[in-house]
Design an enzyme around this catalytic site. Structure first.
Site, PDB file in Angstrom:
ATOM      1  N   CYS A  99      33.870  38.335  46.477  1.00 35.23           N
ATOM      2  CA  CYS A  99      33.584  39.525  46.684  1.00 35.23           C
ATOM      3  C   CYS A  99      34.450  40.396  46.142  1.00 35.23           C
ATOM      4  CB  CYS A  99      34.711  39.366  47.872  1.00 35.23           C
ATOM      5  SG  CYS A  99      36.366  39.444  48.023  1.00 35.23           S
ATOM      6  N   GLU A 148      36.539  36.758  26.717  1.00 36.37           N
ATOM      7  CA  GLU A 148      37.631  37.878  27.305  1.00 36.37           C
ATOM      8  C   GLU A 148      37.729  38.106  25.561  1.00 36.37           C
ATOM      9  OE1 GLU A 148      41.390  37.269  29.928  1.00 36.37           O
ATOM     10  OE2 GLU A 148      40.127  35.755  28.650  1.00 36.37           O
ATOM     11  N   ASP A 178      40.961  29.578  36.070  1.00 37.20           N
ATOM     12  CA  ASP A 178      40.757  29.683  35.125  1.00 37.20           C
ATOM     13  C   ASP A 178      38.494  29.296  35.509  1.00 37.20           C
ATOM     14  OD1 ASP A 178      42.967  29.502  34.228  1.00 37.20           O
ATOM     15  OD2 ASP A 178      42.079  26.971  33.558  1.00 37.20           O
ATOM     16  N   ASP A 188      36.005  31.109  29.997  1.00 33.12           N
ATOM     17  CA  ASP A 188      37.754  31.728  29.702  1.00 33.12           C
ATOM     18  C   ASP A 188      38.263  29.582  28.727  1.00 33.12           C
ATOM     19  OD1 ASP A 188      39.473  32.396  31.354  1.00 33.12           O
ATOM     20  OD2 ASP A 188      40.646  29.921  31.570  1.00 33.12           O
TER      21      ASP A 188
HETATM   22 ZN    ZN Z   1      37.486  37.510  48.288  1.00 35.60          ZN
END
Ligand code: ZN
Length: 444
Positions: free
Chosen positions: A361, A305, A387, A221
């Site tokens: 998650c 990116e 970041d 990043d």
């Molecule tokens: Zn999470």
């Protein structure tokens, strides 16, 4: 894990690529005048050529047989007929200077007509405009005559301008030239603030290893607070004096805004600003060079990116501009260095929400403001630096180089089979397409 890449070295490919080597120069005062004279001659020829084209286009409105010179050979023919009259001093500069200016016209015309007919992608290109002294870039390109890197590794020779002292050592290039694995094709002199540079276009025989033997994936990043944050947790700091340079830039920008237009003070401030700008950009570029080499040699796959070009033009905040420019430079360097060192570059789709996704998650946050430096997950409670979270998500695009398998990628990472594209396609907010694996290994 580490058993299947022995012998990969043998399957490395050799290829001839174009590279640019840029050197800052230490010209003598008289050489500075010659350099400026050549850049001025190139600009003169450019403006003359463009004016001629405009004139002929006007003529053609009334007389359909009027010839409009559109290509470099045509423009050069016209120039050779007219030069004694319009520029009796033409012999003071190398003919390459005029050729270089006319080449600029021919290219600009081509870009314009290609853009109009849809042959050129990207933003529409306008009809070429005249180059104003002090505003346009001072530059001149040499394609013939003696262009040499001298054996002392401290000097360069250019046609007409002679032997110039290089501010930096030419060692790396000199060695390649002596070994016969490189050939200089052209040289462009240019001025940036008060410094003259020469950029050599070099044809280099390069070895492209199939792999660097590393199996790790790293997400990067690039930003403004730090030069970059890696998914491994490594924070790559900005060049030390950058904050200082930024403050100077801000102060000078304010000063400039207060100056009377056309005043001597304004001109002074403008020049000072250009110097600070050049210095800041050079510092950043050097730091990015170190980073890109480390990434390409220490990891099997580097994920970055995609650059938001439209946003780049819209957002004029200094910090944002710098960080976008940094990302663009990092991408540019990685695209050839990954090929040189046998790693691969993966560019995440522009719509991949790397900042908004929880790297633990996978929950996607609806909105993340620029000011939110910490990512807090509402689902799993994960708290992480913004970041670092983004870098981890980028790395997650590819779980492991080993999973993608050598055979799914071409030797230079130019293209990718559907297998990998499928693997690497994450959930996206919008948009189509899949991550792209880095462009062809053509040097700068
Ligand atoms: Zn999470």
């Amino acid at each position: 894990m580490v058993d299947n890449h022995r012998g990969l070295e043998d399957s490395a490919t050799m290829a001839i690529v174009m590279q640019a080597s840029r050197f800052a120069l230490d010209p003598t005062p008289s050489q500075q005048r010659t350099l400026a004279s050549h850049a001025g001659a190139a600009r003169f020829a450019y403006n003359w050529g463009l004016h001629l084209v405009q004139e002929r286009l006007e003529q053609r409105r009334v007389d359909s047989t009027a010839q409009v010179p559109w290509t470099l050979p045509e423009l050069r023919r016209e120039w050779n007929k007219a030069k004694h009259l319009v520029a009796p001093w033409w012999a003071e500069n190398s003919k390459e200077a005029y050729s270089s200016g006319l080449d600029g016209v021919a290219r600009a015309l081509k870009n314009w007509s290609d853009s109009r007919s849809g042959r050129r992608k990207g933003r529409p290109v306008g009809f070429p405009r005249f180059k104003k002294k002090g505003r346009a870039r001072d530059a001149c390109r040499f394609t013939t005559g003696p262009i040499r890197v001298l054996a002392d590794r401290k000097h360069l020779q250019l046609p007409r301008i002679g032997v110039l002292k290089s501010h930096e050592s030419t060692r790396k290039l000199a060695r390649r030239l002596e070994q016969g694995t490189a050939r200089i094709l052209a040289a462009t002199i240019s001025r940036q603030a008060d410094t003259w540079f020469v950029s050599l276009t070099v044809e280099v025989q390069r070895h492209f290893p199939v792999s660097n033997g590393k199996l790790t994936v790293v997400g990067v990043d690039a930003g403004i607070r730090h030069l970059a944050v890696l998914s491994t947790g490594v924070i790559v700091a900005n060049p030390r004096s950058q904050e200082h340079q930024l403050n100077k830039l801000r102060r000078l920008n304010r000063q400039l805004a207060r100056c009377q237009p056309g005043s001597k003070h304004r001109e002074q401030t403008r020049r000072q600003l250009a110097r600070v700008h050049a210095r800041a950009a050079n510092l950043r570029r050097d730091a990015i060079h170190k980073l890109s080499t480390a990434l390409a040699t220490q990891h099997g796959m580097v994920v970055v990116e995609q650059l938001n070009v439209a946003g780049m033009i819209r957002n004029r905040r200094l910090a944002r501009v710098l960080s976008d420019a940094g990302l663009a430079e990092l991408r540019r360097q990685l695209s050839y260095k990954t090929a040189w060192y046998g790693s691969r570059l993966v560019v995440a789709d522009r719509f991949y929400p790397s900042s908004k996704t929880c790297s633990a998650c996978g929950w996607v946050k609806g909105k993340l403001t620029v000011g939110e430096r910490t990512f807090v997950c509402a689902t799993c409670g994960h708290i992480i630096d913004r970041d670092l979270n983004a870098a981890r998500n980028l790395a997650k695009l590819i779980d492991h180089v080993a999973r993608s398998g050598r055979e799914t990628l071409s030797a230079r990472g130019v293209d990718v089979r559907p297998g990998l594209a499928g693997l690497a396609t994450p959930k996206r907010e919008a948009g189509t397409g899949s991550p792209r694996v880095g462009p062809a290994p053509v040097g700068a």
